[in-house]
Design an enzyme around this catalytic site. Structure first.
Site, PDB file in Angstrom:
ATOM      1  N   LYS A   1      -1.986 -10.830   4.891  1.00  0.00           N
ATOM      2  CA  LYS A   1      -2.839 -10.005   5.615  1.00  0.00           C
ATOM      3  C   LYS A   1      -2.490 -10.298   7.278  1.00  0.00           C
ATOM      4  O   LYS A   1      -2.923 -11.781   7.446  1.00  0.00           O
ATOM      5  CB  LYS A   1      -4.278  -9.889   5.377  1.00  0.00           C
ATOM      6  CG  LYS A   1      -4.826  -8.866   6.172  1.00  0.00           C
ATOM      7  CD  LYS A   1      -6.256  -8.263   5.684  1.00  0.00           C
ATOM      8  CE  LYS A   1      -7.225  -7.407   6.586  1.00  0.00           C
ATOM      9  NZ  LYS A   1      -6.478  -6.332   6.964  1.00  0.00           N
TER      10      LYS A   1
ATOM     11  N   MET B   1       1.023  -1.243  -0.157  1.00  0.00           N
ATOM     12  CA  MET B   1       0.029   0.071  -0.279  1.00  0.00           C
ATOM     13  C   MET B   1       1.016   1.367   0.011  1.00  0.00           C
ATOM     14  O   MET B   1       0.520   2.186  -0.614  1.00  0.00           O
ATOM     15  CB  MET B   1      -0.671   0.119   1.398  1.00  0.00           C
ATOM     16  CG  MET B   1      -2.097  -0.979   1.198  1.00  0.00           C
ATOM     17  SD  MET B   1      -3.168  -0.688  -0.150  1.00  0.00           S
ATOM     18  CE  MET B   1      -4.113   0.939   0.520  1.00  0.00           C
TER      19      MET B   1
ATOM     20  N   HIS C   1      -9.390 -11.773   1.755  1.00  0.00           N
ATOM     21  CA  HIS C   1      -8.178 -11.008   1.390  1.00  0.00           C
ATOM     22  C   HIS C   1      -7.090 -11.874   1.197  1.00  0.00           C
ATOM     23  O   HIS C   1      -7.158 -13.109   1.241  1.00  0.00           O
ATOM     24  CB  HIS C   1      -7.830 -10.141   2.836  1.00  0.00           C
ATOM     25  CG  HIS C   1      -8.482  -8.834   3.007  1.00  0.00           C
ATOM     26  ND1 HIS C   1      -9.604  -8.825   3.609  1.00  0.00           N
ATOM     27  CD2 HIS C   1      -8.259  -7.674   2.712  1.00  0.00           C
ATOM     28  CE1 HIS C   1     -10.188  -7.708   3.786  1.00  0.00           C
ATOM     29  NE2 HIS C   1      -9.329  -6.782   3.081  1.00  0.00           N
TER      30      HIS C   1
ATOM     31  N   ASN D   1     -10.891   1.399   5.127  1.00  0.00           N
ATOM     32  CA  ASN D   1     -11.057   1.248   3.714  1.00  0.00           C
ATOM     33  C   ASN D   1     -11.192   2.228   3.161  1.00  0.00           C
ATOM     34  O   ASN D   1     -11.818   3.078   3.594  1.00  0.00           O
ATOM     35  CB  ASN D   1     -12.216   0.220   3.481  1.00  0.00           C
ATOM     36  CG  ASN D   1     -12.069  -0.455   2.083  1.00  0.00           C
ATOM     37  OD1 ASN D   1     -11.623  -0.001   1.253  1.00  0.00           O
ATOM     38  ND2 ASN D   1     -11.987  -1.936   2.229  1.00  0.00           N
TER      39      ASN D   1
ATOM     40  N   THR E   1      -3.540   1.734   7.896  1.00  0.00           N
ATOM     41  CA  THR E   1      -3.365   0.554   8.818  1.00  0.00           C
ATOM     42  C   THR E   1      -4.677   0.062   9.445  1.00  0.00           C
ATOM     43  O   THR E   1      -5.082   0.819   9.973  1.00  0.00           O
ATOM     44  CB  THR E   1      -2.077   0.635   9.768  1.00  0.00           C
ATOM     45  OG1 THR E   1      -1.014   1.549   8.845  1.00  0.00           O
ATOM     46  CG2 THR E   1      -1.273  -0.589  10.014  1.00  0.00           C
TER      47      THR E   1
HETATM   48  P1  NAP Z   1       2.874  -4.722   3.675  1.00  0.00           P
HETATM   49  O1  NAP Z   1       2.943  -4.783   2.232  1.00  0.00           O
HETATM   50  O2  NAP Z   1       3.408  -5.669   4.554  1.00  0.00           O
HETATM   51  O3  NAP Z   1       3.542  -3.022   4.000  1.00  0.00           O
HETATM   52  C1  NAP Z   1       3.695  -2.763   5.456  1.00  0.00           C
HETATM   53  C2  NAP Z   1       5.161  -1.811   5.247  1.00  0.00           C
HETATM   54  O4  NAP Z   1       5.278  -1.188   6.621  1.00  0.00           O
HETATM   55  C3  NAP Z   1       6.465  -2.905   5.055  1.00  0.00           C
HETATM   56  O5  NAP Z   1       7.349  -2.406   4.296  1.00  0.00           O
HETATM   57  C4  NAP Z   1       6.851  -2.674   6.525  1.00  0.00           C
HETATM   58  O6  NAP Z   1       8.299  -3.125   6.711  1.00  0.00           O
HETATM   59  C5  NAP Z   1       6.520  -1.503   7.099  1.00  0.00           C
HETATM   60  N1  NAP Z   1       6.578  -1.308   8.361  1.00  0.00           N
HETATM   61  C6  NAP Z   1       6.444  -2.293   9.463  1.00  0.00           C
HETATM   62  N2  NAP Z   1       6.408  -1.567  10.599  1.00  0.00           N
HETATM   63  C7  NAP Z   1       6.748  -0.267  10.212  1.00  0.00           C
HETATM   64  C8  NAP Z   1       7.113   0.886  11.274  1.00  0.00           C
HETATM   65  N3  NAP Z   1       7.053   0.900  12.542  1.00  0.00           N
HETATM   66  N4  NAP Z   1       7.376   2.138  10.610  1.00  0.00           N
HETATM   67  C9  NAP Z   1       7.236   2.060   9.399  1.00  0.00           C
HETATM   68  N5  NAP Z   1       7.048   1.263   8.426  1.00  0.00           N
HETATM   69  C10 NAP Z   1       6.748  -0.123   8.963  1.00  0.00           C
HETATM   70  O7  NAP Z   1       1.338  -4.520   3.971  1.00  0.00           O
HETATM   71  P2  NAP Z   1       0.122  -3.663   3.031  1.00  0.00           P
HETATM   72  O8  NAP Z   1      -0.393  -4.779   2.223  1.00  0.00           O
HETATM   73  O9  NAP Z   1       0.875  -2.496   2.418  1.00  0.00           O
HETATM   74  O10 NAP Z   1      -0.698  -3.086   4.168  1.00  0.00           O
HETATM   75  C11 NAP Z   1      -0.296  -2.234   5.315  1.00  0.00           C
HETATM   76  C12 NAP Z   1      -1.580  -2.003   6.051  1.00  0.00           C
HETATM   77  O11 NAP Z   1      -2.440  -1.316   5.349  1.00  0.00           O
HETATM   78  C13 NAP Z   1      -2.089  -3.309   6.727  1.00  0.00           C
HETATM   79  O12 NAP Z   1      -2.563  -3.054   7.985  1.00  0.00           O
HETATM   80  C14 NAP Z   1      -3.385  -3.754   5.952  1.00  0.00           C
HETATM   81  O13 NAP Z   1      -4.430  -4.081   6.243  1.00  0.00           O
HETATM   82  C15 NAP Z   1      -3.725  -2.047   5.408  1.00  0.00           C
HETATM   83  N6  NAP Z   1      -4.607  -1.773   4.389  1.00  0.00           N
HETATM   84  C16 NAP Z   1      -5.403  -0.663   4.525  1.00  0.00           C
HETATM   85  C17 NAP Z   1      -6.398  -0.525   3.197  1.00  0.00           C
HETATM   86  C18 NAP Z   1      -7.302   0.807   3.656  1.00  0.00           C
HETATM   87  O14 NAP Z   1      -7.871   1.027   2.408  1.00  0.00           O
HETATM   88  N7  NAP Z   1      -7.259   1.225   4.775  1.00  0.00           N
HETATM   89  C19 NAP Z   1      -6.034  -1.068   2.115  1.00  0.00           C
HETATM   90  C20 NAP Z   1      -5.140  -2.281   2.031  1.00  0.00           C
HETATM   91  C21 NAP Z   1      -4.581  -2.705   3.254  1.00  0.00           C
HETATM   92  P3  NAP Z   1       8.681  -4.764   6.713  1.00  0.00           P
HETATM   93  O15 NAP Z   1       7.862  -5.509   5.521  1.00  0.00           O
HETATM   94  O16 NAP Z   1      10.236  -4.559   6.461  1.00  0.00           O
HETATM   95  O17 NAP Z   1       8.439  -5.058   8.123  1.00  0.00           O
END
Ligand code: NAP
Length: 255
Positions: free
Chosen positions: A149, A14, A145, A117, A90
């Site tokens: 996730k 994201m 999902h 979302n 998040t």
């Molecule tokens: P992802 O690919 O795992 O990305 C998360 C990123 O954040 C990774 O690069 C991770 O690094 C990094 N990270 C972890 N801890 C951190 C910190 N303390 N400070 C800064 N960066 C940090 O996950 P994603 O699919 O992008 O999803 C991220 C979040 O968004 C999830 O909670 C998901 O449920 C949510 N989401 C929300 C929506 C919405 O519309 N609101 C839509 C989709 C997803 P590492 O991998 O190196 O740990």
């Protein structure tokens, strides 16, 4: 004046999509990027940090957060304490955490958004579902999902159940003496409703609300096929929070 944006979690699925969206919007500019495992120190002149403490005293308007549920609360609190209006995608916040962050934003007079979302279609789904639940109080929520996730059920499913329970006559569905022969067979319970979480490779973010009544059924479904579906909501959030003085929960609060 361009809005200066920090992206936390910029290396994730994201976060990297949000980075491209900010780059392409003339009203927005990247101020800094944060990810604990980043190896770069800058990308196209934008500084990259691995620890949020490096951003104390930094100047920027908005903190976009797509990190992990374990860090989202501390990150959002940090953003508010340091003058950055948070736009948080998040998931995994508890109601108590949302309440505490809303209070902090009011004290600091800083706008913010926590949105489980960002897809407009998903917001409409929750609203249509809440409307239907007045007439069809028997329902089950199924969220689907990708298998990476970390939290279940999804923030969107919880938000949908919360909105529905505000309008639905509270009732426990199914038989009073219903027995689960395998643990989890009936899904998670919320105010007498059930929420089921499906995790499969190939999926992005999908949700169905299935209603049942005497002799009829109704299904409402939303599909995010691609992460770009979330970006119009993120863009709207960034542009709105800078005009506000209190954090809100749910993109619908800004529509
Ligand atoms: P992802 O690919 O795992 O990305 C998360 C990123 O954040 C990774 O690069 C991770 O690094 C990094 N990270 C972890 N801890 C951190 C910190 N303390 N400070 C800064 N960066 C940090 O996950 P994603 O699919 O992008 O999803 C991220 C979040 O968004 C999830 O909670 C998901 O449920 C949510 N989401 C929300 C929506 C919405 O519309 N609101 C839509 C989709 C997803 P590492 O991998 O190196 O740990």
């Amino acid at each position: 004046m361009t809005i200066q944006v920090i992206i936390a979690g910029f290396k994730g699925r994201m976060g990297s999509t949000a980075l491209e969206m900010v780059r392409q919007d003339k009203e927005l500019a990247l101020a800094a990027l944060l990810d604990p495992f980043a190896t770069e120190t800058e990308i196209d002149g934008v500084p990259v940090f691995t620890s949020k403490e490096d951003l104390i005293g930094f100047t920027a308007d908005v903190w976009v957060d797509f990190t992990t549920p374990a860090f989202a609360y501390e990150n959002t609190k940090f953003a508010l304490e340091n003058g950055f209006a948070p736009v948080v995608g998040t998931t995994g916040f508890s109601p108590e955490e949302i309440e505490a962050l809303t209070r902090l934003s009011t004290e600091k007079k800083i706008g913010g958004l926590i949105a489980p979302n960002f897809a407009i279609g998903a917001i409409l789904l929750t609203q249509f579902a809440a409307h239907a639940a007045k007439y069809f109080p028997d329902l089950e929520i199924i969220e689907l999902h990708h298998d990476q996730k970390k939290d279940a059920p999804s923030g969107t499913a919880i938000k949908t159940a919360e909105l529905i329970s505000q309008v639905r006559t509270s009732k426990k569905q199914g038989l009073a003496d219903e027995e689960e022969l395998m643990e989890g067979a009936r899904g998670a319970a919320f105010d007498g409703m059930r929420i089921h979480s499906v995790r499969l490779p190939g999926l992005v973010a999908h949700q169905e609300v299935i209603f049942g009544a005497q002799g009829e059924g109704l299904t409402i479904r939303h599909d995010s096929y691609d992460r770009s579906s979330f970006m119009s909501g993120v863009r709207l959030g960034i542009k709105e929070v800078v005009k506000r003085e209190q954090l809100v929960y749910g993109l619908e609060q800004l529509l």
